[in-house]
Design a protein around this motif. Sequence first.
Motif, PDB file in Angstrom:
ATOM      1  N   ILE A   1       0.846  -1.188   0.000  1.00 49.94           N
ATOM      2  CA  ILE A   1       0.000   0.000   0.000  1.00 49.94           C
ATOM      3  C   ILE A   1       0.884   1.241   0.000  1.00 49.94           C
ATOM      4  CG2 ILE A   1      -1.641   1.380   1.346  1.00 49.94           C
ATOM      5  CD1 ILE A   1      -2.886  -1.211   2.309  1.00 49.94           C
ATOM      6  N   THR A   2       0.702   2.046  -1.027  1.00 51.03           N
ATOM      7  CA  THR A   2       1.457   3.300  -1.131  1.00 51.03           C
ATOM      8  C   THR A   2       0.554   4.519  -1.052  1.00 51.03           C
ATOM      9  OG1 THR A   2       1.283   3.239  -3.535  1.00 51.03           O
ATOM     10  CG2 THR A   2       3.230   2.196  -2.553  1.00 51.03           C
ATOM     11  N   ARG A   3      -0.768   4.273  -1.146  1.00 49.72           N
ATOM     12  CA  ARG A   3      -1.714   5.388  -1.158  1.00 49.72           C
ATOM     13  C   ARG A   3      -3.018   4.932  -0.515  1.00 49.72           C
ATOM     14  NH1 ARG A   3      -3.207   9.713  -5.381  1.00 49.72           N
ATOM     15  NH2 ARG A   3      -5.462  10.010  -5.072  1.00 49.72           N
ATOM     16  N   ILE A   4      -3.604   5.807   0.271  1.00 42.71           N
ATOM     17  CA  ILE A   4      -4.908   5.575   0.886  1.00 42.71           C
ATOM     18  C   ILE A   4      -5.804   6.757   0.546  1.00 42.71           C
ATOM     19  CG2 ILE A   4      -6.214   5.269   3.026  1.00 42.71           C
ATOM     20  CD1 ILE A   4      -3.645   4.203   4.312  1.00 42.71           C
ATOM     21  N   ASP A   5      -6.960   6.467  -0.022  1.00 45.68           N
ATOM     22  CA  ASP A   5      -7.980   7.487  -0.268  1.00 45.68           C
ATOM     23  C   ASP A   5      -9.169   7.208   0.638  1.00 45.68           C
ATOM     24  OD1 ASP A   5      -6.794   7.215  -3.408  1.00 45.68           O
ATOM     25  OD2 ASP A   5      -7.162   9.229  -2.624  1.00 45.68           O
ATOM     26  N   LEU A   6      -9.551   8.223   1.397  1.00 46.82           N
ATOM     27  CA  LEU A   6     -10.720   8.132   2.263  1.00 46.82           C
ATOM     28  C   LEU A   6     -11.799   9.045   1.691  1.00 46.82           C
ATOM     29  CD1 LEU A   6      -8.917   8.125   5.660  1.00 46.82           C
ATOM     30  CD2 LEU A   6     -10.695   6.508   5.055  1.00 46.82           C
ATOM     31  N   THR A   7     -12.879   8.426   1.253  1.00 45.73           N
ATOM     32  CA  THR A   7     -13.988   9.212   0.727  1.00 45.73           C
ATOM     33  C   THR A   7     -15.240   8.896   1.521  1.00 45.73           C
ATOM     34  OG1 THR A   7     -14.657   7.524  -0.855  1.00 45.73           O
ATOM     35  CG2 THR A   7     -13.005   9.096  -1.591  1.00 45.73           C
ATOM     36  N   SER A   8     -16.273   9.659   1.259  1.00 49.74           N
ATOM     37  CA  SER A   8     -17.584   9.329   1.769  1.00 49.74           C
ATOM     38  C   SER A   8     -18.563   9.654   0.655  1.00 49.74           C
ATOM     39  CB  SER A   8     -17.891  10.107   3.043  1.00 49.74           C
ATOM     40  OG  SER A   8     -19.071   9.623   3.641  1.00 49.74           O
ATOM     41  N   ILE A   9     -19.813   9.382   0.854  1.00 50.65           N
ATOM     42  CA  ILE A   9     -20.785   9.699  -0.194  1.00 50.65           C
ATOM     43  C   ILE A   9     -20.942  11.207  -0.299  1.00 50.65           C
ATOM     44  CG2 ILE A   9     -23.178   9.431  -0.927  1.00 50.65           C
ATOM     45  CD1 ILE A   9     -23.155   6.704   0.478  1.00 50.65           C
ATOM     46  N   GLY A  10     -20.928  11.878   0.856  1.00 48.46           N
ATOM     47  CA  GLY A  10     -20.958  13.331   0.869  1.00 48.46           C
ATOM     48  C   GLY A  10     -19.561  13.900   0.937  1.00 48.46           C
ATOM     49  N   ASN A  11     -19.440  15.058   1.533  1.00 46.67           N
ATOM     50  CA  ASN A  11     -18.153  15.719   1.725  1.00 46.67           C
ATOM     51  C   ASN A  11     -17.820  15.794   3.205  1.00 46.67           C
ATOM     52  OD1 ASN A  11     -17.712  16.646  -1.106  1.00 46.67           O
ATOM     53  ND2 ASN A  11     -19.606  17.777  -0.665  1.00 46.67           N
ATOM     54  N   TYR A  12     -16.560  15.612   3.526  1.00 50.85           N
ATOM     55  CA  TYR A  12     -16.123  15.821   4.896  1.00 50.85           C
ATOM     56  C   TYR A  12     -16.166  17.315   5.213  1.00 50.85           C
ATOM     57  CZ  TYR A  12     -14.255  11.101   4.445  1.00 50.85           C
ATOM     58  OH  TYR A  12     -14.109   9.754   4.236  1.00 50.85           O
ATOM     59  N   MET A  13     -16.622  17.636   6.418  1.00 56.88           N
ATOM     60  CA  MET A  13     -16.764  19.040   6.793  1.00 56.88           C
ATOM     61  C   MET A  13     -15.511  19.574   7.462  1.00 56.88           C
ATOM     62  SD  MET A  13     -20.700  19.078   8.116  1.00 56.88           S
ATOM     63  CE  MET A  13     -20.735  20.875   8.227  1.00 56.88           C
ATOM     64  N   SER A  14     -15.434  20.878   7.475  1.00 57.52           N
ATOM     65  CA  SER A  14     -14.346  21.551   8.166  1.00 57.52           C
ATOM     66  C   SER A  14     -14.272  21.070   9.614  1.00 57.52           C
ATOM     67  CB  SER A  14     -14.595  23.064   8.138  1.00 57.52           C
ATOM     68  OG  SER A  14     -13.641  23.732   8.932  1.00 57.52           O
ATOM     69  N   GLY A  15     -13.059  20.851  10.070  1.00 52.26           N
ATOM     70  CA  GLY A  15     -12.847  20.330  11.424  1.00 52.26           C
ATOM     71  C   GLY A  15     -12.576  18.839  11.429  1.00 52.26           C
ATOM     72  N   SER A  16     -12.932  18.148  10.354  1.00 50.80           N
ATOM     73  CA  SER A  16     -12.609  16.732  10.261  1.00 50.80           C
ATOM     74  C   SER A  16     -11.097  16.584  10.202  1.00 50.80           C
ATOM     75  CB  SER A  16     -13.247  16.101   9.017  1.00 50.80           C
ATOM     76  OG  SER A  16     -14.651  16.187   9.074  1.00 50.80           O
ATOM     77  N   SER A  17     -10.585  15.583  10.879  1.00 50.09           N
ATOM     78  CA  SER A  17      -9.135  15.429  10.996  1.00 50.09           C
ATOM     79  C   SER A  17      -8.764  13.973  10.820  1.00 50.09           C
ATOM     80  CB  SER A  17      -8.668  15.931  12.365  1.00 50.09           C
ATOM     81  OG  SER A  17      -7.270  15.782  12.506  1.00 50.09           O
ATOM     82  N   PHE A  18      -7.715  13.726  10.033  1.00 49.51           N
ATOM     83  CA  PHE A  18      -7.271  12.374   9.734  1.00 49.51           C
ATOM     84  C   PHE A  18      -5.765  12.300   9.962  1.00 49.51           C
ATOM     85  CE2 PHE A  18     -11.214  11.181   7.581  1.00 49.51           C
ATOM     86  CZ  PHE A  18     -11.735  12.428   7.274  1.00 49.51           C
ATOM     87  N   GLU A  19      -5.308  11.296  10.703  1.00 45.94           N
ATOM     88  CA  GLU A  19      -3.898  11.199  11.082  1.00 45.94           C
ATOM     89  C   GLU A  19      -3.362   9.816  10.712  1.00 45.94           C
ATOM     90  OE1 GLU A  19      -5.573  13.542  14.911  1.00 45.94           O
ATOM     91  OE2 GLU A  19      -4.257  11.825  15.260  1.00 45.94           O
ATOM     92  N   LEU A  20      -2.205   9.793  10.084  1.00 44.62           N
ATOM     93  CA  LEU A  20      -1.562   8.552   9.663  1.00 44.62           C
ATOM     94  C   LEU A  20      -0.271   8.354  10.442  1.00 44.62           C
ATOM     95  CD1 LEU A  20      -1.323   6.143   7.614  1.00 44.62           C
ATOM     96  CD2 LEU A  20      -0.027   7.712   6.153  1.00 44.62           C
ATOM     97  N   TYR A  21      -0.070   7.110  10.918  1.00 40.30           N
ATOM     98  CA  TYR A  21       1.142   6.777  11.662  1.00 40.30           C
ATOM     99  C   TYR A  21       1.762   5.506  11.058  1.00 40.30           C
ATOM    100  CZ  TYR A  21      -0.889   9.762  15.281  1.00 40.30           C
ATOM    101  OH  TYR A  21      -1.444  10.813  15.961  1.00 40.30           O
ATOM    102  N   GLY A  22       3.088   5.434  11.113  1.00 38.03           N
ATOM    103  CA  GLY A  22       3.782   4.207  10.781  1.00 38.03           C
ATOM    104  C   GLY A  22       4.204   3.504  12.062  1.00 38.03           C
ATOM    105  N   ILE A  23       4.030   2.197  12.097  1.00 34.29           N
ATOM    106  CA  ILE A  23       4.433   1.397  13.250  1.00 34.29           C
ATOM    107  C   ILE A  23       5.676   0.606  12.864  1.00 34.29           C
ATOM    108  CG2 ILE A  23       3.736  -0.302  14.965  1.00 34.29           C
ATOM    109  CD1 ILE A  23       2.006   2.200  14.980  1.00 34.29           C
ATOM    110  N   LYS A  24       6.731   0.822  13.591  1.00 31.75           N
ATOM    111  CA  LYS A  24       7.996   0.169  13.262  1.00 31.75           C
ATOM    112  C   LYS A  24       8.069  -1.228  13.859  1.00 31.75           C
ATOM    113  CE  LYS A  24      11.562   2.891  14.036  1.00 31.75           C
ATOM    114  NZ  LYS A  24      12.365   3.926  14.716  1.00 31.75           N
ATOM    115  N   ARG A  25       8.893  -2.053  13.246  1.00 31.32           N
ATOM    116  CA  ARG A  25       9.182  -3.348  13.833  1.00 31.32           C
ATOM    117  C   ARG A  25      10.381  -3.215  14.745  1.00 31.32           C
ATOM    118  NH1 ARG A  25      11.041  -7.314   9.136  1.00 31.32           N
ATOM    119  NH2 ARG A  25      11.013  -8.736  10.917  1.00 31.32           N
ATOM    120  N   ALA A  26      10.568  -4.166  15.614  1.00 30.21           N
ATOM    121  CA  ALA A  26      11.722  -4.142  16.502  1.00 30.21           C
ATOM    122  C   ALA A  26      13.004  -4.190  15.684  1.00 30.21           C
ATOM    123  CB  ALA A  26      11.669  -5.329  17.468  1.00 30.21           C
ATOM    124  N   GLY A  27      13.936  -3.360  16.054  1.00 27.28           N
ATOM    125  CA  GLY A  27      15.215  -3.353  15.365  1.00 27.28           C
ATOM    126  C   GLY A  27      15.272  -2.436  14.172  1.00 27.28           C
ATOM    127  N   ALA A  28      14.126  -1.859  13.834  1.00 27.91           N
ATOM    128  CA  ALA A  28      14.095  -0.975  12.669  1.00 27.91           C
ATOM    129  C   ALA A  28      14.573   0.433  13.016  1.00 27.91           C
ATOM    130  CB  ALA A  28      12.692  -0.906  12.101  1.00 27.91           C
TER     131      ALA A  28
END
Lengths: 197, 173
Positions: free
Chosen positions: A170-197
């Motif tokens: 996965i190199t890209r994620i698109d989040l849509t809805s049927i309508g539109n997201y309103m102002s104030g909506s917030s989306f956060e992406l995190y990477g989880i590392k493996r041990a030793g990385a």
Amino acid sequence: MTVITLKNKNYQSTLTAPFDIDLGGMIPLSTTTLSSTASTVTFSDIPQHYEHLHIRGIARTDRSLQNDILRWKFNSDTAANYSVHTFNGMGSTVESGGSTSQGYIQSYIIGANTATSNVFGMFVADILDYRNINKYKTLRQFAGIRDTGSNSNGAVISLSSGLWMSTSAITRIDLTSIGNYMSGSSFELYGIKRAGA
Amino acid sequence: MPLPSTMTPIATSYLASAASSVTFSNIPQTYSDLYLVCSTKAASANGSFLCRVGNGSVDTGSNYYFNVLEATSSVIRAAGAGGPETFGFLTGFWAMITSGNDVFVTSHFNNYSSTSQLKTWLSRGNIPSQWTDMSVSTWNSTSAINVISIVWNTSSTLAAGSTVSLYGIKAAS
């Protein structure tokens, strides 16, 4: 008897050179907080050196409903390569559902525009092994909205499990809805590392 | 100066003796979300495990709404449309948590420091010998959360040895 020695049993730090910075195992990659409506939120060029992805957020759409859905797509794939199952409590009703051969993973549940002003739904989601080219990709999401008042459409708690039938990383994620997201909506992406990385 | 980790332990309360509640005050407003982890045991009379929040002080008014979905060994059920209540929810809506049973709850508070949205949290509860449940709660206030209090709804207490931890999660800036 096979003895497995943990390579990093006494692992203390990622520091390998002077002035290296240990950022820990959960790395914030990107945050999108909307200041105006948007039909889609996209995380692109996702780094390929983490083990898992974690996505969390709050959202509300502009549709005339109390609750609304999220639609997840990966790598711009809109073909019928997705399936989902959901388990929900809506008011006093227990529901379950599922769909296969879809063009997206449709999961519950976020807020929408007939909910009380300033009520947003929230979600936390995980995509494990997102860059493994030997596995299909699984999304696990926990979400809910609790509006003020007694309408059960505004009182929903939900677990969703989605599948993308692709072995591509996965190199890209698109989040849509049927309508539109309103102002104030917030989306956060995190990477989880493996041990030793 | 090293960058802070993304999930930062803010405070841990370890109970050396039974207590009626655990409260985190003066919660820093520098994170995007909070994550609450409770490992406890009902020490005395049965009860449900609840949460109140506030700004400056715990809000004990009728300003909370919640919904819960539960599975036991014999039933799946949901409830909660109604309210307002004087508490938000963590675990244990129908049957009371039996004295002596282990209680594990995790809760996500997204955008806790926002001053433009009502505050919502998602909880997962596990009482291994009784049920597993999940819930959504809303505090009917746009104030930022800087205090969280975990309580029982009866005269129950959290047993000695209980651990309650609060973590801050930073988003990418």
